[in-house]
Design a protein around this motif. Structure first.
Motif, PDB file in Angstrom:
ATOM      1  N   ASP A  33      47.045  43.990  34.609  1.00  0.00           N
ATOM      2  CA  ASP A  33      46.299  44.637  33.520  1.00  0.00           C
ATOM      3  C   ASP A  33      45.263  45.611  34.067  1.00  0.00           C
ATOM      4  O   ASP A  33      45.083  46.709  33.524  1.00  0.00           O
ATOM      5  CB  ASP A  33      45.593  43.577  32.662  1.00  0.00           C
ATOM      6  CG  ASP A  33      46.571  42.772  31.827  1.00  0.00           C
ATOM      7  OD1 ASP A  33      47.768  43.106  31.838  1.00  0.00           O
ATOM      8  OD2 ASP A  33      46.134  41.815  31.167  1.00  0.00           O
ATOM      9  N   HIS A  34      44.586  45.200  35.133  1.00  0.00           N
ATOM     10  CA  HIS A  34      43.576  46.086  35.715  1.00  0.00           C
ATOM     11  C   HIS A  34      44.224  47.346  36.289  1.00  0.00           C
ATOM     12  O   HIS A  34      43.676  48.451  36.180  1.00  0.00           O
ATOM     13  CB  HIS A  34      42.809  45.349  36.815  1.00  0.00           C
ATOM     14  CG  HIS A  34      41.733  46.165  37.457  1.00  0.00           C
ATOM     15  ND1 HIS A  34      40.744  46.790  36.743  1.00  0.00           N
ATOM     16  CD2 HIS A  34      41.512  46.473  38.771  1.00  0.00           C
ATOM     17  CE1 HIS A  34      39.938  47.450  37.570  1.00  0.00           C
ATOM     18  NE2 HIS A  34      40.392  47.278  38.801  1.00  0.00           N
ATOM     19  N   ALA A  35      45.413  47.173  36.884  1.00  0.00           N
ATOM     20  CA  ALA A  35      46.117  48.335  37.418  1.00  0.00           C
ATOM     21  C   ALA A  35      46.568  49.276  36.302  1.00  0.00           C
ATOM     22  O   ALA A  35      46.576  50.501  36.468  1.00  0.00           O
ATOM     23  CB  ALA A  35      47.324  47.873  38.240  1.00  0.00           C
ATOM     24  N   LEU A  36      46.914  48.716  35.137  1.00  0.00           N
ATOM     25  CA  LEU A  36      47.394  49.533  34.030  1.00  0.00           C
ATOM     26  C   LEU A  36      46.264  50.201  33.255  1.00  0.00           C
ATOM     27  O   LEU A  36      46.362  51.373  32.885  1.00  0.00           O
ATOM     28  CB  LEU A  36      48.224  48.673  33.063  1.00  0.00           C
ATOM     29  CG  LEU A  36      49.578  48.171  33.575  1.00  0.00           C
ATOM     30  CD1 LEU A  36      50.204  47.234  32.550  1.00  0.00           C
ATOM     31  CD2 LEU A  36      50.516  49.348  33.848  1.00  0.00           C
ATOM     32  N   PHE A  37      45.195  49.447  33.007  1.00  0.00           N
ATOM     33  CA  PHE A  37      44.152  49.935  32.105  1.00  0.00           C
ATOM     34  C   PHE A  37      42.841  50.280  32.811  1.00  0.00           C
ATOM     35  O   PHE A  37      42.014  50.976  32.235  1.00  0.00           O
ATOM     36  CB  PHE A  37      43.869  48.886  31.020  1.00  0.00           C
ATOM     37  CG  PHE A  37      45.079  48.506  30.224  1.00  0.00           C
ATOM     38  CD1 PHE A  37      45.617  49.369  29.297  1.00  0.00           C
ATOM     39  CD2 PHE A  37      45.686  47.272  30.416  1.00  0.00           C
ATOM     40  CE1 PHE A  37      46.732  49.019  28.555  1.00  0.00           C
ATOM     41  CE2 PHE A  37      46.799  46.905  29.687  1.00  0.00           C
ATOM     42  CZ  PHE A  37      47.335  47.780  28.747  1.00  0.00           C
ATOM     43  N   GLY A  38      42.646  49.775  34.024  1.00  0.00           N
ATOM     44  CA  GLY A  38      41.400  50.011  34.723  1.00  0.00           C
ATOM     45  C   GLY A  38      41.372  51.345  35.446  1.00  0.00           C
ATOM     46  O   GLY A  38      42.310  52.152  35.362  1.00  0.00           O
ATOM     47  N   LYS A  39      40.289  51.535  36.178  1.00  0.00           N
ATOM     48  CA  LYS A  39      40.106  52.793  36.911  1.00  0.00           C
ATOM     49  C   LYS A  39      40.413  52.654  38.391  1.00  0.00           C
ATOM     50  O   LYS A  39      40.112  53.539  39.181  1.00  0.00           O
ATOM     51  CB  LYS A  39      38.673  53.283  36.721  1.00  0.00           C
ATOM     52  CG  LYS A  39      38.322  53.557  35.264  1.00  0.00           C
ATOM     53  CD  LYS A  39      36.872  53.972  35.106  1.00  0.00           C
ATOM     54  CE  LYS A  39      36.522  54.194  33.636  1.00  0.00           C
ATOM     55  NZ  LYS A  39      35.089  54.555  33.454  1.00  0.00           N
ATOM     56  N   GLY A  40      40.997  51.517  38.774  1.00  0.00           N
ATOM     57  CA  GLY A  40      41.466  51.355  40.137  1.00  0.00           C
ATOM     58  C   GLY A  40      40.467  50.789  41.107  1.00  0.00           C
ATOM     59  O   GLY A  40      40.845  50.365  42.197  1.00  0.00           O
ATOM     60  N   GLY A  41      39.173  50.769  40.753  1.00  0.00           N
ATOM     61  CA  GLY A  41      38.163  50.267  41.666  1.00  0.00           C
ATOM     62  C   GLY A  41      37.821  48.818  41.404  1.00  0.00           C
ATOM     63  O   GLY A  41      38.438  48.144  40.567  1.00  0.00           O
ATOM     64  N   HIS A  42      36.827  48.336  42.144  1.00  0.00           N
ATOM     65  CA  HIS A  42      36.415  46.940  42.018  1.00  0.00           C
ATOM     66  C   HIS A  42      34.999  46.801  41.483  1.00  0.00           C
ATOM     67  O   HIS A  42      34.472  45.696  41.413  1.00  0.00           O
ATOM     68  CB  HIS A  42      36.530  46.231  43.370  1.00  0.00           C
ATOM     69  CG  HIS A  42      37.930  46.219  43.917  1.00  0.00           C
ATOM     70  ND1 HIS A  42      38.925  45.415  43.395  1.00  0.00           N
ATOM     71  CD2 HIS A  42      38.508  46.927  44.928  1.00  0.00           C
ATOM     72  CE1 HIS A  42      40.058  45.620  44.068  1.00  0.00           C
ATOM     73  NE2 HIS A  42      39.829  46.534  45.000  1.00  0.00           N
ATOM     74  N   ASP A  43      34.374  47.922  41.123  1.00  0.00           N
ATOM     75  CA  ASP A  43      33.050  47.852  40.508  1.00  0.00           C
ATOM     76  C   ASP A  43      33.181  47.483  39.041  1.00  0.00           C
ATOM     77  O   ASP A  43      34.242  47.660  38.426  1.00  0.00           O
ATOM     78  CB  ASP A  43      32.328  49.196  40.641  1.00  0.00           C
ATOM     79  CG  ASP A  43      32.040  49.543  42.089  1.00  0.00           C
ATOM     80  OD1 ASP A  43      31.859  48.600  42.885  1.00  0.00           O
ATOM     81  OD2 ASP A  43      32.023  50.754  42.415  1.00  0.00           O
ATOM     82  N   LEU A  44      32.100  46.982  38.478  1.00  0.00           N
ATOM     83  CA  LEU A  44      32.131  46.542  37.091  1.00  0.00           C
ATOM     84  C   LEU A  44      32.535  47.675  36.156  1.00  0.00           C
ATOM     85  O   LEU A  44      33.269  47.469  35.172  1.00  0.00           O
ATOM     86  CB  LEU A  44      30.750  45.993  36.703  1.00  0.00           C
ATOM     87  CG  LEU A  44      30.651  45.332  35.325  1.00  0.00           C
ATOM     88  CD1 LEU A  44      31.597  44.146  35.228  1.00  0.00           C
ATOM     89  CD2 LEU A  44      29.214  44.899  35.062  1.00  0.00           C
ATOM     90  N   ALA A  45      32.086  48.898  36.458  1.00  0.00           N
ATOM     91  CA  ALA A  45      32.402  50.033  35.589  1.00  0.00           C
ATOM     92  C   ALA A  45      33.886  50.399  35.622  1.00  0.00           C
ATOM     93  O   ALA A  45      34.360  51.146  34.752  1.00  0.00           O
ATOM     94  CB  ALA A  45      31.562  51.241  35.998  1.00  0.00           C
ATOM     95  N   ASP A  46      34.624  49.888  36.608  1.00  0.00           N
ATOM     96  CA  ASP A  46      36.040  50.222  36.732  1.00  0.00           C
ATOM     97  C   ASP A  46      36.935  49.340  35.877  1.00  0.00           C
ATOM     98  O   ASP A  46      38.140  49.593  35.781  1.00  0.00           O
ATOM     99  CB  ASP A  46      36.475  50.111  38.198  1.00  0.00           C
ATOM    100  CG  ASP A  46      35.765  51.127  39.093  1.00  0.00           C
ATOM    101  OD1 ASP A  46      35.554  52.254  38.612  1.00  0.00           O
ATOM    102  OD2 ASP A  46      35.426  50.775  40.230  1.00  0.00           O
TER     103      ASP A  46
END
Length: 266
Positions: A33-46
């Protein structure tokens, strides 16, 4: 994913394996899900919470569809089956599991467990599940176990249906199907044996009030299972003396005091 998947099987693990839940597939689904919808990083804002919640809602919706199929098959009554499915979907106690992102490890075992039950019970009237169908259901139950150990609760449901509701085939064959379906349960019991998490909620075990609070919480969880069985509470350790009436009363009252229960992780 692979680190947690193999964690209980390391030779040097012994009883040193410590994890809140062994749920490699649930963590993998969150990573996807993070890979699909996130911004790719590991910070909270990602991170994008709506993406996680969207997928949890989708999985829960599929659970409702499976519940409708199973209910219609068992009752032959669309109204009853639809009511049961809607009750399942919108029961207030599922709010935490669906809306709280990390509780994906409750939604996925329900999804694969219902799928297994749907596959296992989808037989013509008067027929017994074939070995191929039983093997497919066993595979789905293993997937449910890989999402969280609460998938263990589907075994008695499937076996009860086969032994006492469907009642097709000779008893040796019925017991053989029950034994095959027990394989995922054995996997979870093995994982639990490799864990050193000997109590359900270790922070509650500290004196002086710890034992009482833990017993009260466990009583509350046992009572909750009568309405919504979603966890492994029946495997948790309870005081050998057992809860008395004071503990039972505390367990009944504790869930109503949110400012007390939430910080304790209940």
């Amino acid at each position: 994913f692979f680190n947690q998947l193999l964690l209980p099987f390391h030779e040097n693990t012994g009883k040193g394996f410590n994890s809140a839940h062994w749920a490699p597939l649930s963590f993998l689904s969150l990573a996807v899900d993070h890979a699909l919808f996130g911004k790719g990083g590991h910070d909270l804002a990602d991170f994008t919470p709506w993406g996680f919640r969207l997928m949890s809602g989708l999985y829960h919706g599929l659970c409702g569809w499976l519940a409708l199929r199973i209910g219609l098959r068992l009752t032959k009554n669309l109204g009853v089956a639809l009511f049961a499915a809607l009750f399942f979907l919108f029961h207030p106690t599922v709010c935490e599991s669906v809306c709280w992102v990390v509780e994906r490890n409750n939604v996925l075992p329900a999804l694969f467990g219902l799928w297994a039950l749907d596959v296992f019970t989808d037989v013509p009237e008067g027929a017994a599940p074939s070995w191929r169908r039983t093997l497919a259901a066993t595979g789905l139950l293993i997937v449910a176990q890989l999402c969280k150990g609460s998938g263990i609760s589907w075994w008695p449901i499937a076996v009860t249906w086969d032994l006492f509701v469907n009642r097709q085939g000779a008893w040796p064959r019925r017991l053989g199907r029950a034994a095959l379906l027990f394989v995922p349960v054995a996997l979870t019991l093995f994982v639990l044996s490799r864990s050193h998490a000997d109590v359900a909620m270790p922070p509650l075990g500290e004196p002086p009030l710890g034992p009482w609070l833990m017993s009260a919480c466990l009583v509350a969880r046992y009572l909750g299972l009568l309405v919504w069985p979603v966890n492994l509470s029946f495997l948790y350790h309870v005081s050998p003396a057992g809860p008395d009436w004071c503990v039972l009363a505390a367990g009944l009252l504790l869930p109503f005091f949110k400012e007390i229960t939430y910080p304790l992780g209940v």
